[in-house]
Design an enzyme around this catalytic site. Sequence first.
Site, PDB file in Angstrom:
ATOM      1  N   GLU A  43     -69.965  90.558 -42.895  1.00  0.00           N
ATOM      2  CA  GLU A  43     -68.963  91.685 -43.527  1.00  0.00           C
ATOM      3  C   GLU A  43     -67.929  91.810 -42.261  1.00  0.00           C
ATOM      4  OE1 GLU A  43     -70.267  95.612 -43.473  1.00  0.00           O
ATOM      5  OE2 GLU A  43     -68.780  96.358 -43.796  1.00  0.00           O
ATOM      6  N   ARG A 268     -84.852  89.351 -38.131  1.00  0.00           N
ATOM      7  CA  ARG A 268     -83.782  89.204 -37.896  1.00  0.00           C
ATOM      8  C   ARG A 268     -84.097  88.708 -36.546  1.00  0.00           C
ATOM      9  NH1 ARG A 268     -79.094  92.855 -37.446  1.00  0.00           N
ATOM     10  NH2 ARG A 268     -78.740  93.281 -39.749  1.00  0.00           N
ATOM     11  N   LYS A 278     -74.140  95.795 -34.517  1.00  0.00           N
ATOM     12  CA  LYS A 278     -72.551  95.925 -34.796  1.00  0.00           C
ATOM     13  C   LYS A 278     -71.781  96.558 -34.217  1.00  0.00           C
ATOM     14  CE  LYS A 278     -71.720  92.790 -37.851  1.00  0.00           C
ATOM     15  NZ  LYS A 278     -70.795  92.502 -39.532  1.00  0.00           N
TER      16      LYS A 278
HETATM   17  P1  ATP Z   1     -74.008  95.626 -40.691  1.00  0.00           P
HETATM   18  O1  ATP Z   1     -74.742  96.938 -39.490  1.00  0.00           O
HETATM   19  O2  ATP Z   1     -72.712  95.620 -40.143  1.00  0.00           O
HETATM   20  O3  ATP Z   1     -74.515  95.404 -41.895  1.00  0.00           O
HETATM   21  P2  ATP Z   1     -75.213  93.396 -39.809  1.00  0.00           P
HETATM   22  O4  ATP Z   1     -75.294  92.760 -38.257  1.00  0.00           O
HETATM   23  O5  ATP Z   1     -76.390  92.904 -40.218  1.00  0.00           O
HETATM   24  O6  ATP Z   1     -74.131  94.164 -39.668  1.00  0.00           O
HETATM   25  P3  ATP Z   1     -72.893  91.324 -41.555  1.00  0.00           P
HETATM   26  O7  ATP Z   1     -72.018  91.022 -40.808  1.00  0.00           O
HETATM   27  O8  ATP Z   1     -73.925  92.398 -42.674  1.00  0.00           O
HETATM   28  O9  ATP Z   1     -74.190  91.772 -40.008  1.00  0.00           O
HETATM   29  O10 ATP Z   1     -74.227  90.254 -41.263  1.00  0.00           O
HETATM   30  C1  ATP Z   1     -73.922  89.059 -42.110  1.00  0.00           C
HETATM   31  C2  ATP Z   1     -75.235  87.906 -41.638  1.00  0.00           C
HETATM   32  O11 ATP Z   1     -75.921  87.375 -40.509  1.00  0.00           O
HETATM   33  C3  ATP Z   1     -76.617  88.656 -42.775  1.00  0.00           C
HETATM   34  O12 ATP Z   1     -77.089  87.609 -43.990  1.00  0.00           O
HETATM   35  C4  ATP Z   1     -77.452  88.992 -42.040  1.00  0.00           C
HETATM   36  O13 ATP Z   1     -78.649  89.303 -42.752  1.00  0.00           O
HETATM   37  C5  ATP Z   1     -77.429  87.919 -40.713  1.00  0.00           C
HETATM   38  N1  ATP Z   1     -77.646  88.500 -39.396  1.00  0.00           N
HETATM   39  C6  ATP Z   1     -76.914  90.343 -39.082  1.00  0.00           C
HETATM   40  N2  ATP Z   1     -77.883  90.540 -37.729  1.00  0.00           N
HETATM   41  C7  ATP Z   1     -78.971  89.305 -37.531  1.00  0.00           C
HETATM   42  C8  ATP Z   1     -79.409  89.427 -36.701  1.00  0.00           C
HETATM   43  N3  ATP Z   1     -79.902  89.786 -35.333  1.00  0.00           N
HETATM   44  N4  ATP Z   1     -80.509  87.305 -36.777  1.00  0.00           N
HETATM   45  C9  ATP Z   1     -80.501  87.135 -37.984  1.00  0.00           C
HETATM   46  N5  ATP Z   1     -79.435  87.440 -38.931  1.00  0.00           N
HETATM   47  C10 ATP Z   1     -78.983  88.023 -38.438  1.00  0.00           C
HETATM   48 MG    MG Z   2     -75.223  93.434 -42.860  1.00  0.00          MG
END
Ligand code: ATP
Ligand code: MG
Length: 573
Positions: A43, A268, A278
Amino acid sequence: MSDEHKPDDTSATGARNFIEEIIDEDLKTGRFSHPIVTRFPPEPNGYLHIGHAKSICLNFGIAQKYGGRCHLRFDDTNPTKEGIEFVEAIKNDVRWLGFDWGEHEYYASDYFEQLYEWAIQLIKAGKAYVCDLSYEQMREYRGTPTTPGKNSPYRERSVEENLDLFRRMRAGEFPDGSRTLRAKIDMAHPNFNMRDPVMYRILHAKHHRTGDAWCIYPTYDFAHGQSDSIEKITHSICTLEFENHRPLYDWFLDALGIHHPRQIEFARLNLNYTVMSKRRLTELVEGNYVDGWDDPRLPTIAGLRRRGYPPEAIRHFCERIGVAKFDGVIEMALLEFCVREFLNKHAPRVMGILRPLRLVIDNYPEGQVEELEAINNPEDESMGTRLLPFSRVLYIEQTDFQIDPPPKYFRLAPGREVRLRYGYYVTCTDFVRDERTGEVTEIHCRYDPATRGGMSPDGRKVKGTIHWVSANHALPAEVRLYDYLFSKADPDDVEEGKDYKSNLNPNSLVRLTNCFVEPSLAGTPPGSRFQFERLGYFCTDPDSTPERLVFNRTVSLVDTWAKIEKKLQAGQR
Ligand code: ATP
Ligand code: MG
């Protein structure tokens, strides 16, 4: 570190991780006929961090392994928090990590029209309705984990009325928050996500791509699975928090009768001594707790890059930790270990002095300059040698001289002899002190001309070897030393009434403004990486100018991971 989070280095053994096992099975049973297609779906509401790198390596890595492809899709359904700055930063970071999505760059916003049509389809099928409850009311109606929710009074609206209201929502007739479109599933479902979730909300906000075309926006839950479906994704790999959204995604895809990817969840990546949400990263940046998204103390890709972390080391780290099914916390020391391991092989050695102390060689001819040969990387002969200017006045580290040396201190002290790296043996004959502060400001030595290159013809041994730069030739520099952003391994370990920010490490940045580096570093472009001998790995900062070099310390030379690993192994026995 939990058991599930032991580094499981499947790459080295060729073993399959659980995701690959599932894909292998799907290929065997012929569940998907086309090539394997994955996606990385950020996002655009912030910068990417090392956790995203994990997801990027996983998704692009699988596509590479199976000869398929990986899409870069921006999940841009929330116009108020998203923007083009983030889109550009994300693309830059994915490329820098070494991955290429080719022509497969997509935006959920490009699917808005299709999603709208699908919403109409669900309304017509009696599977979606316009609801007039406010968000607070909706929360009351939702029930609790142990008690079922209540049906919305608007749930039984006729298809005609729903179609009319939904079209008028799109036409902009209603204010923000006054109505939503909801899926008609089951208000008593044990899974909250199935209790008539919101599909569309009214939001009169400008979108960075669609402008003012829309004043209703699909929720992430209504957009995500369908976006995967449109792109014919075969394996939709996401983090564990989406596990209980899966029944909802399944429900939408089945109700619409469209291509159905397989969703696989993994844990994660969490690291100690930092934060990865974030929301928190945004707070730290916007509240000026750090110096922008690329502050080298942040776990953002932009920060790690500025700090000097090589993409190869980040990729290797992601591979090494493997994929897990249960949440855990990985040691920052392991990431640093991977960085050190890579830089040891690839970074040229140079000499730099962080806290200079003048050393005068009294018996060295005034005005004489010699060029001494130095090895660029003892780990890699092909990196060759360079010439270092040597002269009568040098700078050494303040810590390499002591008036009253403690036992086992083998560096300079009055009467002591040491080797100057690639230079000569020198013996300290005298030192000068600042009368007011007592601080040593200069030391005097004599050198032995027979020891050129740091070797003694008579086999005389010295225990210490120290680094130096020639005062007349050295370049002034600023060096920024970084430490962990938080003083506690778990930033959430706080006293009552305080939050994670109370654990920010006040010493996470130390700026040394009076440093000197050898002249070969003149004009090194930002991002150049070096080992400053005996001090650590350093990287040229974008703030660097021809007049004034600036370096960031990437990592020290001390391997803290080795100690942690030993402890972990002992714990397992
Ligand atoms: P938000 O809280 O804004 O959703 P987010 O960290 O999930 O934050 P996204 O932009 O939705 O951010 O993440 C993009 C992709 O990265 C998603 O598929 C998410 O699952 C993956 N991702 C985010 N954080 C992690 C992490 N700490 N470890 C592994 N994958 C991650
Ligand atoms: Mg997310």
